[in-house]
Scaffold this motif. Structure first.
Motif, PDB file in Angstrom:
ATOM      1  N   LEU A  93     -48.158  35.502  30.099  1.00 44.20           N
ATOM      2  CA  LEU A  93     -48.091  37.816  30.327  1.00 44.20           C
ATOM      3  C   LEU A  93     -48.894  38.152  31.688  1.00 44.20           C
ATOM      4  CD1 LEU A  93     -50.363  38.288  26.797  1.00 44.20           C
ATOM      5  CD2 LEU A  93     -47.767  38.884  27.433  1.00 44.20           C
ATOM      6  N   SER A  94     -47.860  38.518  32.381  1.00 49.47           N
ATOM      7  CA  SER A  94     -48.518  39.175  33.349  1.00 49.47           C
ATOM      8  C   SER A  94     -49.412  40.332  33.009  1.00 49.47           C
ATOM      9  CB  SER A  94     -46.983  40.585  34.514  1.00 49.47           C
ATOM     10  OG  SER A  94     -46.821  41.006  33.425  1.00 49.47           O
ATOM     11  N   LEU A  95     -50.187  41.629  34.370  1.00 48.00           N
ATOM     12  CA  LEU A  95     -50.534  42.413  34.220  1.00 48.00           C
ATOM     13  C   LEU A  95     -50.228  43.997  33.386  1.00 48.00           C
ATOM     14  CD1 LEU A  95     -53.265  42.276  37.256  1.00 48.00           C
ATOM     15  CD2 LEU A  95     -53.644  41.577  34.780  1.00 48.00           C
ATOM     16  N   GLU A  96     -48.608  44.194  34.378  1.00 48.02           N
ATOM     17  CA  GLU A  96     -47.797  44.739  33.639  1.00 48.02           C
ATOM     18  C   GLU A  96     -47.352  44.664  32.105  1.00 48.02           C
ATOM     19  OE1 GLU A  96     -43.883  47.151  35.490  1.00 48.02           O
ATOM     20  OE2 GLU A  96     -43.719  44.778  34.625  1.00 48.02           O
ATOM     21  N   ASP A  97     -47.586  43.551  31.661  1.00 42.47           N
ATOM     22  CA  ASP A  97     -47.443  43.308  30.271  1.00 42.47           C
ATOM     23  C   ASP A  97     -48.341  43.144  29.787  1.00 42.47           C
ATOM     24  OD1 ASP A  97     -45.106  41.917  29.916  1.00 42.47           O
ATOM     25  OD2 ASP A  97     -45.683  39.958  30.838  1.00 42.47           O
ATOM     26  N   ASN A  98     -49.452  43.575  30.007  1.00 39.95           N
ATOM     27  CA  ASN A  98     -51.141  43.680  29.171  1.00 39.95           C
ATOM     28  C   ASN A  98     -51.251  45.541  29.361  1.00 39.95           C
ATOM     29  OD1 ASN A  98     -53.206  44.248  28.821  1.00 39.95           O
ATOM     30  ND2 ASN A  98     -54.445  42.923  30.017  1.00 39.95           N
ATOM     31  N   ARG A  99     -50.696  45.626  30.430  1.00 40.05           N
ATOM     32  CA  ARG A  99     -50.297  47.187  30.513  1.00 40.05           C
ATOM     33  C   ARG A  99     -49.502  48.123  29.750  1.00 40.05           C
ATOM     34  NH1 ARG A  99     -52.326  51.309  33.165  1.00 40.05           N
ATOM     35  NH2 ARG A  99     -53.264  50.058  34.755  1.00 40.05           N
ATOM     36  N   PHE A 100     -48.682  47.605  29.088  1.00 33.36           N
ATOM     37  CA  PHE A 100     -47.583  47.907  28.164  1.00 33.36           C
ATOM     38  C   PHE A 100     -47.666  47.624  26.585  1.00 33.36           C
ATOM     39  CE2 PHE A 100     -43.295  46.830  31.324  1.00 33.36           C
ATOM     40  CZ  PHE A 100     -43.919  48.207  31.490  1.00 33.36           C
ATOM     41  N   GLY A 101     -48.638  46.393  26.578  1.00 32.40           N
ATOM     42  CA  GLY A 101     -49.354  46.302  25.538  1.00 32.40           C
ATOM     43  C   GLY A 101     -50.116  47.610  24.994  1.00 32.40           C
ATOM     44  N   CYS A 102     -51.318  47.917  25.701  1.00 31.16           N
ATOM     45  CA  CYS A 102     -52.674  47.987  25.933  1.00 31.16           C
ATOM     46  C   CYS A 102     -51.948  49.912  25.580  1.00 31.16           C
ATOM     47  CB  CYS A 102     -52.902  48.744  26.756  1.00 31.16           C
ATOM     48  SG  CYS A 102     -53.876  47.282  26.862  1.00 31.16           S
ATOM     49  N   GLU A 103     -51.194  50.887  26.526  1.00 33.52           N
ATOM     50  CA  GLU A 103     -50.528  51.811  25.923  1.00 33.52           C
ATOM     51  C   GLU A 103     -49.969  51.129  24.567  1.00 33.52           C
ATOM     52  OE1 GLU A 103     -48.726  53.195  30.254  1.00 33.52           O
ATOM     53  OE2 GLU A 103     -47.459  51.809  28.994  1.00 33.52           O
ATOM     54  N   ILE A 127     -57.783  47.270  32.123  1.00 35.31           N
ATOM     55  CA  ILE A 127     -56.357  48.020  32.383  1.00 35.31           C
ATOM     56  C   ILE A 127     -56.841  49.138  30.168  1.00 35.31           C
ATOM     57  CG2 ILE A 127     -54.120  47.930  31.304  1.00 35.31           C
ATOM     58  CD1 ILE A 127     -53.961  45.190  33.401  1.00 35.31           C
ATOM     59  N   PHE A 128     -57.232  47.871  29.036  1.00 35.38           N
ATOM     60  CA  PHE A 128     -57.420  49.159  28.482  1.00 35.38           C
ATOM     61  C   PHE A 128     -58.090  50.092  28.918  1.00 35.38           C
ATOM     62  CE2 PHE A 128     -59.017  50.195  24.505  1.00 35.38           C
ATOM     63  CZ  PHE A 128     -57.851  50.302  23.436  1.00 35.38           C
ATOM     64  N   SER A 129     -58.852  49.865  28.804  1.00 38.29           N
ATOM     65  CA  SER A 129     -59.975  51.558  29.659  1.00 38.29           C
ATOM     66  C   SER A 129     -59.495  52.368  30.188  1.00 38.29           C
ATOM     67  CB  SER A 129     -61.659  51.083  30.403  1.00 38.29           C
ATOM     68  OG  SER A 129     -60.909  50.535  31.346  1.00 38.29           O
ATOM     69  N   ILE A 422     -41.253  51.118  28.458  1.00 34.59           N
ATOM     70  CA  ILE A 422     -41.380  49.676  27.674  1.00 34.59           C
ATOM     71  C   ILE A 422     -40.151  48.812  27.053  1.00 34.59           C
ATOM     72  CG2 ILE A 422     -42.599  48.742  26.098  1.00 34.59           C
ATOM     73  CD1 ILE A 422     -44.734  50.763  26.588  1.00 34.59           C
ATOM     74  N   LYS A 423     -38.996  49.693  26.078  1.00 32.56           N
ATOM     75  CA  LYS A 423     -37.707  49.265  26.081  1.00 32.56           C
ATOM     76  C   LYS A 423     -37.309  48.854  26.498  1.00 32.56           C
ATOM     77  CE  LYS A 423     -36.076  50.271  21.997  1.00 32.56           C
ATOM     78  NZ  LYS A 423     -35.871  50.881  20.744  1.00 32.56           N
ATOM     79  N   GLN A 424     -37.023  50.145  28.267  1.00 32.50           N
ATOM     80  CA  GLN A 424     -36.040  49.778  29.220  1.00 32.50           C
ATOM     81  C   GLN A 424     -36.892  48.685  29.683  1.00 32.50           C
ATOM     82  OE1 GLN A 424     -35.710  52.522  32.160  1.00 32.50           O
ATOM     83  NE2 GLN A 424     -33.578  51.899  32.733  1.00 32.50           N
ATOM     84  N   HIS A 425     -37.939  48.162  30.120  1.00 33.32           N
ATOM     85  CA  HIS A 425     -38.197  46.999  30.446  1.00 33.32           C
ATOM     86  C   HIS A 425     -37.967  45.904  30.433  1.00 33.32           C
ATOM     87  CE1 HIS A 425     -41.022  44.375  33.404  1.00 33.32           C
ATOM     88  NE2 HIS A 425     -41.274  44.109  32.280  1.00 33.32           N
ATOM     89  N   TYR A 426     -38.373  45.738  28.570  1.00 29.05           N
ATOM     90  CA  TYR A 426     -37.896  44.403  28.498  1.00 29.05           C
ATOM     91  C   TYR A 426     -36.335  44.280  27.633  1.00 29.05           C
ATOM     92  CZ  TYR A 426     -43.108  43.553  27.758  1.00 29.05           C
ATOM     93  OH  TYR A 426     -43.920  43.850  28.479  1.00 29.05           O
ATOM     94  N   ALA A 427     -35.297  45.080  28.135  1.00 28.61           N
ATOM     95  CA  ALA A 427     -34.153  45.046  27.753  1.00 28.61           C
ATOM     96  C   ALA A 427     -33.553  44.642  28.731  1.00 28.61           C
ATOM     97  CB  ALA A 427     -33.269  45.938  27.495  1.00 28.61           C
ATOM     98  N   HIS A 428     -33.798  43.888  29.880  1.00 30.82           N
ATOM     99  CA  HIS A 428     -33.502  43.062  31.243  1.00 30.82           C
ATOM    100  C   HIS A 428     -34.470  41.895  31.303  1.00 30.82           C
ATOM    101  CE1 HIS A 428     -32.865  47.844  32.051  1.00 30.82           C
ATOM    102  NE2 HIS A 428     -31.603  47.157  32.382  1.00 30.82           N
ATOM    103  N   ILE A 429     -35.000  41.424  30.465  1.00 30.25           N
ATOM    104  CA  ILE A 429     -35.435  40.239  29.577  1.00 30.25           C
ATOM    105  C   ILE A 429     -34.775  39.536  29.284  1.00 30.25           C
ATOM    106  CG2 ILE A 429     -37.596  38.938  30.134  1.00 30.25           C
ATOM    107  CD1 ILE A 429     -39.479  41.661  31.317  1.00 30.25           C
ATOM    108  N   PRO A 430     -34.240  38.438  29.658  1.00 27.78           N
ATOM    109  CA  PRO A 430     -33.068  37.403  28.706  1.00 27.78           C
ATOM    110  C   PRO A 430     -33.932  36.503  27.648  1.00 27.78           C
ATOM    111  CG  PRO A 430     -32.515  36.843  30.851  1.00 27.78           C
ATOM    112  CD  PRO A 430     -33.430  38.300  30.671  1.00 27.78           C
ATOM    113  N   SER A 431     -35.577  36.510  27.920  1.00 24.01           N
ATOM    114  CA  SER A 431     -36.395  35.874  26.654  1.00 24.01           C
ATOM    115  C   SER A 431     -37.081  36.755  25.740  1.00 24.01           C
ATOM    116  CB  SER A 431     -37.689  34.531  27.367  1.00 24.01           C
ATOM    117  OG  SER A 431     -37.827  35.546  28.610  1.00 24.01           O
ATOM    118  N   ALA A 432     -37.323  37.843  26.675  1.00 27.16           N
ATOM    119  CA  ALA A 432     -38.349  39.112  25.793  1.00 27.16           C
ATOM    120  C   ALA A 432     -37.867  38.923  24.272  1.00 27.16           C
ATOM    121  CB  ALA A 432     -37.863  40.581  26.671  1.00 27.16           C
TER     122      ALA A 432
END
Length: 432
Positions: A93-103, A127-129, A422-432
């Protein structure tokens, strides 16, 4: 500006705090008066709530928002099987993943009537705050440290967790919606030296200390093998438990440990649905509360629960106790509602401002569309809140006197655009 909310059924979160045909006067962020609508003071603006039910904002005392992108990746297995299954996801998990999850998490919580949450992560303590504050929700956030020799997936996160937390504290200085903590993951994933260091750092900064404790029978076995005692007794012997300690789960405690815990003043975040899904067990909540331990409700993550719904936790907290004890009087709706509101505020150390809708408190409230066929009474409304209500009944969410969600729309963000991104970001990641 003074705003009067009128024509509502008030459940103010105090024992017996029910008023039919009530009104609430709000000045700025603060409640300045509540009572029968017929006795309401004059206000510059009046809003008619059409008889809807108003309750304090629900409080989620334990969550992992950053994991929300992985919802549904592991729906079977106990705690340790589950942890092994999700490791390939969480270790990268990257910090970007963390932010997506928090959103995703904050949007879901607000839709579900949650106005305050305690969030846990390993990296990205602020990030959550950041996300919650932008949407308008309160947060107690931070990171849980762990020792690399016990948790071998990913990199070490201490003292980085302290550095990130102090950075978030500086960033949110003066923001009344944001508070922070320092924490450690668990007795089985931390050395004694790290646990003591994290607790001392929390004390130095005047912050709560958060940790998972006694979550599973296997945890007890691991700690007993390493240290010759139970997780609870080990932490107590290390001097880690006091009135600023927040303990998630606390399922595997004996009677002596419950009494010992009560003496420390530490509080408990109870996660009944997640505990049931992971076959971890049922926490002895009635015994804890009888001993004087403060208990709030939590959802845990969407990976171990799938939803962030305190209404669901209220109902489950009662049904699981009754089913396991065969005692239909062991706990009731009043107990569950208290844990979801005023007791949750005490767990997070925020009882000075939230948890009840009384003069002097912040105007954190939820408007519910509940209408009993026989008419709303205190008993029927409380029953509906705990046994029937869900996110579908939430019409408005207010935090610190500002409406942040109403009639399916967020006030401060474009939820559709965030979800599409968020959907667009993970649509381009094969392992998502």
């Amino acid at each position: 500006m003074r705003i009067l909310l009128s024509n509502l059924f008030l459940c103010d979160g105090t024992p017996n705090g029910f008023i039919a045909d009530a009104a609430i006067l709000i000045e700025g962020k603060t409640i300045v008066w509540t009572g029968p609508a017929s006795e309401a003071p004059v206000a510059a603006a009046v809003r008619d709530l059409a008889g809807r039910v108003v309750i304090p904002g629900l409080i989620n005392t334990h969550a992992h928002g950053g994991m929300s992108v992985q919802r549904g990746c592991c729906d079977n297995g106990d705690l340790f099987e589950w942890a092994q299954t999700i490791a390939p996801f969480t270790s990268v998990l990257s910090l970007e993943d963390n932010r997506f999850g928090c959103e995703l998490a904050v949007m879901e919580m607000v839709r579900n009537g949650i106005t305050t949450a305690c969030d846990c992560t390993r990296f990205g303590a602020g990030i959550f705050s950041d996300v919650a504050s932008a949407i308008g929700m309160r947060s107690l956030s931070g990171a849980l440290a762990n020792s690399p020799q016990y948790r071998k997936t990913g990199r070490a996160n201490w003292p980085l967790a302290r550095e990130e937390t102090e950075g978030a504290m500086a960033r949110h200085a003066g923001n009344g919606l944001v508070r922070h903590y320092l924490g450690a993951h668990s007795p089985y994933s931390c050395t004694a030296e790290l646990l003591i260091e994290v607790k001392q750092a929390a004390d130095e900064l005047g912050l709560p200390f958060v940790i998972h404790l006694a979550e599973s029978a296997k945890e007890t076995e691991i700690v007993r093998e390493r240290h010759g005692t139970t997780p609870m007794r080990w932490l107590h012997g290390l001097g880690l438990l006091d009135e600023r300690s927040i303990l998630a789960h606390c399922i595997w405690l004996d009677d002596e440990e419950i009494e010992l815990l009560a003496e420390t003043g530490a509080s408990v975040a109870h996660n009944p649905v997640s505990n049931a899904k992971l076959a971890s067990g049922i926490a002895p909540i009635p015994a804890m509360r009888q001993a004087g331990i403060v208990v709030g409700l939590g959802t845990d993550s969407t990976v171990s629960n799938n939803s962030l719904d305190i209404f669901q936790e209220m109902k489950a907290s009662i049904l699981l106790q009754r089913a396991s004890s065969l005692d239909a009087h062991i706990t009731d709706a009043a107990d569950a509602f208290a844990m979801a509101t005023r007791e949750g505020a005490r767990v997070l150390g925020w009882q000075d401002a939230i948890g009840t809708l009384v003069p002097g408190k912040q105007a954190d409230l939820v408007v519910l569309d509940l209408d009993h066929p026989l008419g709303n009474t205190a008993q029927r409304v409380l029953s509906d809140i705990v046994y029937k209500a869900g996110p579908q009944h939430v019409r408005e969410v207010m935090v610190a006197g500002s409406t942040i969600y109403a009639d399916g729309r967020f006030s401060n963000i474009d939820a559709g655009a965030i979800f599409a991104r968020i959907k667009q970001h993970y649509a381009h990641i094969p392992s998502a």
